[in-house]
Scaffold this motif. Structure first.
Motif, short mmCIF file in Angstrom:
data_model
loop_
_atom_site.label_atom_id
_atom_site.label_comp_id
_atom_site.label_asym_id
_atom_site.label_seq_id
_atom_site.Cartn_x
_atom_site.Cartn_y
_atom_site.Cartn_z
N VAL A 109 -11.49 9.94 22.79
CA VAL A 109 -10.75 10.23 21.78
C VAL A 109 -9.73 11.32 22.30
O VAL A 109 -8.53 11.37 22.10
CB VAL A 109 -11.56 10.81 20.73
CG1 VAL A 109 -10.64 11.46 19.40
CG2 VAL A 109 -12.31 9.79 19.89
N LEU A 110 -10.16 12.37 23.03
CA LEU A 110 -9.22 13.33 23.36
C LEU A 110 -8.35 12.77 24.40
O LEU A 110 -7.02 13.38 24.16
CB LEU A 110 -9.99 14.50 24.30
CG LEU A 110 -10.89 15.21 23.37
CD1 LEU A 110 -11.75 16.17 24.31
CD2 LEU A 110 -9.88 16.19 22.29
N MET A 111 -8.43 11.72 25.07
CA MET A 111 -7.48 11.28 26.10
C MET A 111 -6.56 10.47 25.47
O MET A 111 -5.51 9.98 25.79
CB MET A 111 -8.15 10.36 27.19
CG MET A 111 -9.17 11.55 28.26
SD MET A 111 -9.66 10.67 29.62
CE MET A 111 -11.35 9.85 29.01
N THR A 112 -6.84 10.03 24.03
CA THR A 112 -6.14 9.29 23.34
C THR A 112 -5.06 10.25 22.48
O THR A 112 -4.12 9.68 21.80
CB THR A 112 -6.48 8.41 22.47
OG1 THR A 112 -7.52 7.78 23.07
CG2 THR A 112 -5.84 7.31 21.67
N THR A 113 -5.34 11.66 22.39
CA THR A 113 -4.59 12.63 21.57
C THR A 113 -3.12 12.48 21.85
O THR A 113 -2.06 12.67 20.95
CB THR A 113 -4.92 14.05 21.53
OG1 THR A 113 -5.21 14.47 22.88
CG2 THR A 113 -6.55 14.00 20.94
N PRO A 114 -2.52 12.39 23.11
CA PRO A 114 -1.00 12.51 23.53
C PRO A 114 -0.42 11.15 22.64
O PRO A 114 0.72 11.24 22.16
CB PRO A 114 -1.06 12.32 24.86
CG PRO A 114 -2.14 12.87 25.16
CD PRO A 114 -3.17 12.52 24.40
N ALA A 115 -1.32 10.02 22.71
CA ALA A 115 -0.66 8.86 21.97
C ALA A 115 -0.58 9.03 20.35
O ALA A 115 0.35 8.68 19.78
CB ALA A 115 -1.74 7.33 22.22
N PHE A 116 -1.82 9.77 19.90
CA PHE A 116 -1.68 10.10 18.43
C PHE A 116 -0.36 11.06 18.09
O PHE A 116 0.41 10.70 17.10
CB PHE A 116 -2.75 11.00 17.99
CG PHE A 116 -4.06 10.08 18.15
CD1 PHE A 116 -4.01 8.76 18.05
CD2 PHE A 116 -5.23 10.81 18.43
CE1 PHE A 116 -5.16 8.00 18.15
CE2 PHE A 116 -6.30 10.21 18.37
CZ PHE A 116 -6.62 8.85 18.42
N ARG A 117 -0.13 12.01 19.18
CA ARG A 117 0.90 13.05 19.09
C ARG A 117 2.26 11.94 19.19
O ARG A 117 3.35 12.31 18.31
CB ARG A 117 0.93 14.17 20.09
CG ARG A 117 2.23 15.10 20.06
CD ARG A 117 2.18 16.11 21.07
NE ARG A 117 1.00 16.58 21.22
CZ ARG A 117 0.09 16.63 22.28
NH1 ARG A 117 0.45 16.01 23.41
NH2 ARG A 117 -0.89 17.45 22.17
N ALA A 118 2.45 11.17 20.01
CA ALA A 118 3.61 10.41 19.97
C ALA A 118 3.96 9.54 18.80
O ALA A 118 5.19 9.41 18.36
CB ALA A 118 3.46 9.24 21.29
N ILE A 119 2.60 9.02 18.04
CA ILE A 119 3.10 8.35 16.88
C ILE A 119 3.56 9.20 15.87
O ILE A 119 4.64 9.21 15.25
CB ILE A 119 1.75 8.05 16.34
CG1 ILE A 119 1.31 6.74 17.35
CG2 ILE A 119 1.93 7.22 14.91
CD1 ILE A 119 -0.15 6.15 17.07
N LYS A 120 3.00 10.59 15.61
CA LYS A 120 3.23 11.39 14.60
C LYS A 120 4.64 12.09 14.85
O LYS A 120 5.40 12.54 13.89
CB LYS A 120 2.28 12.43 14.49
CG LYS A 120 0.97 11.84 13.92
CD LYS A 120 0.83 11.56 12.51
CE LYS A 120 0.83 12.57 11.42
NZ LYS A 120 0.64 12.43 10.21
N THR A 121 4.96 12.30 16.25
CA THR A 121 6.24 12.72 16.66
C THR A 121 7.43 11.94 16.11
O THR A 121 8.46 12.37 15.57
CB THR A 121 6.39 13.16 18.07
OG1 THR A 121 5.43 14.27 18.46
CG2 THR A 121 7.72 13.74 18.51
#
Length: 358
Positions: free
Chosen positions: A21-33
């Motif tokens: 999950v933590l290693m996916t957080t940059p992808a989550f940030r990309a979506i929300k950005t």
């Protein structure tokens, strides 16, 4: 008109462990950005849900341990009930985040049964309508990219981007204050060098021997004056207790005493972490804490991300190796080798510039 746009009710699926999950957080940030009005719900395991609450880009967390990840056992009717639950959320789309070795099709079928109209994900074979936005998986035999890069490149397929590729984790101020007071009351001197040691791990094949931890920590404590804080779950108290006993009781053992938020707060404070390749390594990386990781030759794509580190490798015992022959093809040579002497050198290297916080 492009379907993928801002304002979607989006289900992101990451069904494995805390570190994943933590290693996916940059992808989550990309979506929300890219799409700030998107409502991002994460469907994850119980272990993943525990850390997801500390990730600011996630709006909602759903937790379920599915039977096709890590041998979880569930009754079929509960999986059907999960599909019904997802249907009730009226998601516009889903993104399937998987490790290279995982088959996404069971999760894709879950989304299909939930009536989610668009699904993005990697898959080796043609999934037809189960994954409407199919990305052929280029990592067929062995992983060739870091896990963070793999997931960032997936969301790039729908034009989601971020310039901040760091992992994301935010401990609360209350947890930070509580943990700092706890370790200070236990006698930790913040003006002297100290480190956190997390010797446990969920899979036995990734566990570095307790005796070798001791052989590294004794000279660090006796010759260099390091203070040691041991961490772990309640189930790992016998392991940390064994190590503490061999250290003549001079380590502070907090196993079973910290919530996940408090562990994050402790790692944010710590000058260094020594651990197996496990979730707290990725927590430390998210918090900017240097890491010495004792890395079993299992998943080469899970090394510490964007943080000072030393990766020391060791072999998985033959009887514990994966039954999947593809996962036994660890890139060689994998060096340097994990040894007590190598751990001591790595600690000295990473702590060379350490200064106590005034």
């Amino acid at each position: 008109m492009n379907f993928w746009k801002d304002g979607l009710r989006l289900l992101c699926v990451r069904l494995d462990n805390l570190g994943d999950v933590l290693m996916t957080t940059p992808a989550f940030r990309a979506i929300k950005t890219t799409w700030p009005a998107t409502h991002l719900t994460l469907l994850t395991s119980s272990a993943g849900a525990a850390v997801a609450e500390l990730v600011p880009d996630i709006d909602q967390v759903l937790s379920f341990d599915v039977p096709w990840v890590a041998g979880q056992q569930q009754q079929p009717d509960r999986v059907v009930a999960l599909a019904d639950c997802l249907r009730g959320h009226n998601f516009d789309a889903a993104i399937l985040f998987t490790v290279q070795s995982q088959n996404p099709l069971p999760t894709a079928m879950l989304c299909y049964l939930a009536g989610i109209p668009r699904v993005l994900g990697y898959c080796r074979e043609n999934p037809y309508q189960l994954i409407t936005d199919w990305v052929p998986d280029p990592e067929i035999l062995v992983a060739t990219r870091h896990e963070v890069v793999r997931q960032l490149e997936l969301v790039r397929e729908i034009d989601c981007h971020t310039t901040n590729r760091r992992l994301s984790l935010t401990p609360s101020v209350a947890d930070q204050q509580r943990v700092r007071q706890q370790v200070a009351n236990a006698g930790l001197d913040f003006q002297r060098p100290w480190l956190v040691v997390h010797p446990g791990v969920s899979e036995e094949k990734r566990r570095y021997p307790a005796e070798k931890f001791v052989q590294a920590l004794l000279p660090l404590m006796q010759d260099s004056g390091y203070q040691v804080v041991l961490t772990g779950s309640k189930q790992e108290q016998s392991l940390t207790g064994q190590i503490q006993h061999r250290l003549a009781g001079r380590a502070l053992d907090l196993a079973g005493q910290l919530s996940l938020g408090e562990l994050a707060a402790l790692l944010a404070e710590a000058p260094l972490l020594i651990a197996n390749n496990t979730g707290p390594v990725h927590m430390a990386a998210a918090l900017g804490t240097p890491v010495v990781v004792l890395y079993a030759k299992t998943n080469p794509q899970h090394t510490p991300w964007q943080v000072p580190n030393r990766v020391l490798y060791f072999d998985v015992p033959a009887n514990l190796r994966s039954k999947n022959k593809l996962l036994q093809q660890f890139p060689e040579p994998a060096e340097p080798t994990a040894s007590p002497e190598a751990i001591v050198r790595a600690v000295h290297d990473l702590m060379a510039q350490w200064q106590p916080i005034a």
